[in-house]
Design a protein around this motif. Structure first.
Motif, short mmCIF file in Angstrom:
data_model
loop_
_atom_site.label_atom_id
_atom_site.label_comp_id
_atom_site.label_asym_id
_atom_site.label_seq_id
_atom_site.Cartn_x
_atom_site.Cartn_y
_atom_site.Cartn_z
N VAL A 136 47.30 16.10 61.21
CA VAL A 136 47.52 14.89 61.99
C VAL A 136 46.75 14.94 63.32
O VAL A 136 46.35 16.01 63.77
N ASN A 137 46.60 13.77 63.90
CA ASN A 137 45.90 13.61 65.19
C ASN A 137 44.50 14.25 65.16
O ASN A 137 44.12 15.00 66.07
N ARG A 170 40.68 14.65 65.63
CA ARG A 170 39.71 14.15 66.59
C ARG A 170 38.32 14.67 66.27
O ARG A 170 38.16 15.83 65.91
N TYR A 219 38.86 18.60 65.05
CA TYR A 219 40.07 19.40 65.15
C TYR A 219 41.32 18.53 65.05
O TYR A 219 41.29 17.34 65.33
N GLY A 220 42.38 19.13 64.62
CA GLY A 220 43.63 18.41 64.46
C GLY A 220 44.79 19.38 64.36
O GLY A 220 44.61 20.59 64.46
N THR A 221 45.97 18.84 64.16
CA THR A 221 47.16 19.67 64.05
C THR A 221 47.62 19.72 62.60
O THR A 221 47.92 18.69 62.01
N GLY A 222 47.63 20.91 62.05
CA GLY A 222 48.08 21.09 60.67
C GLY A 222 49.59 21.12 60.60
O GLY A 222 50.22 21.79 61.42
N THR A 270 49.29 22.81 69.41
CA THR A 270 49.00 21.57 68.68
C THR A 270 48.17 20.64 69.56
O THR A 270 48.05 20.89 70.76
N ASN A 271 47.62 19.60 68.95
CA ASN A 271 46.98 18.59 69.79
C ASN A 271 47.78 17.28 69.75
O ASN A 271 47.24 16.21 69.95
N LEU A 272 49.07 17.41 69.50
CA LEU A 272 49.95 16.25 69.46
C LEU A 272 50.30 15.80 70.89
O LEU A 272 50.51 16.64 71.76
N LYS A 273 50.36 14.48 71.06
CA LYS A 273 50.60 13.95 72.40
C LYS A 273 52.07 13.99 72.80
O LYS A 273 52.39 14.01 73.97
#
Lengths: 40, 146
Positions: free
Chosen positions: A14-15, A17, A33-36, B42-45
């Motif tokens: 998710v997210n 970029r 890159y992103g969040t697994g 994470t790259n979550l906001k």
């Protein structure tokens, strides 16, 4: 990136970029890159 | 003739020191990554509601491309394609930047870092980009919470 996510046991990313950087004139880097995460 | 010899000499130096430093660095990062693997990145906001004060953590690395890499890259640029020698270098720099970020988070006692982003900027090149392949800065930043 998807291979990396799979190797870490994630079944979703998710997210995501995309970033580009001009390393030199005539060469650019594309970096994703992103969040697994594990869903379900 | 002497120019050719000098170029060859610089290439050899670039290869030798470049490879040696790379091997050492990858090994070093491997250990540090293991030691910091308990921190969630994470790259979550959206931040989890832990109730702790969020703090900004950063990690920055400046690299220079060695003479050998620049030489080979210039040849590859004639026909185009992937410049794996630069890929290796940038990957290492990015990992190192993230590690420095994590070390800062660890020092602050944080267990999670969210909204992590990577920035890239060229350094050591002229405004018109004439000085090809000088170096680069890689910056990682994010929000650390307990």
């Amino acid at each position: 990136m998807i291979q990396d996510a799979q190797s870490k046991g994630a079944n979703a990313v998710v997210n995501v970029r995309f970033s580009t950087s001009a390393i030199t004139q005539g060469a650019s880097e594309l970096y994703v890159y992103g969040t697994g995460v594990v869903l379900g | 003739m002497s120019t050719v010899l000098f170029t060859g000499f610089l290439l050899l130096i670039g290869v030798f020191f470049g490879n040696r430093a790379q091997k050492k660095h990858i090994e070093n990062m491997h250990h540090r990554e293991k030691a910091l693997s308990h921190i969630i990145v994470t790259n979550l906001k959206t931040l989890p509601s832990t109730g702790s004060e969020p703090i900004l953590v950063t990690g920055s690395v400046v690299i220079a491309f060695d003479y050998f890499r620049r030489f080979i890259a210039r040849i590859i640029m004639l026909i185009g394609g992937r410049i794996t020698l630069y890929e290796d270098m940038l990957d290492r720099a990015r990992r190192e930047a993230l590690l420095r970020l994590l070390e800062e988070a660890e020092a602050a006692g944080a267990r999670q870092v969210h909204n992590v982003r990577f920035e890239f900027s060229r350094v050591g090149s002229s405004a018109r980009g004439a000085n090809v392949g000088g170096g680069a800065e890689l910056l990682a930043y994010g929000t650390a919470v307990l």
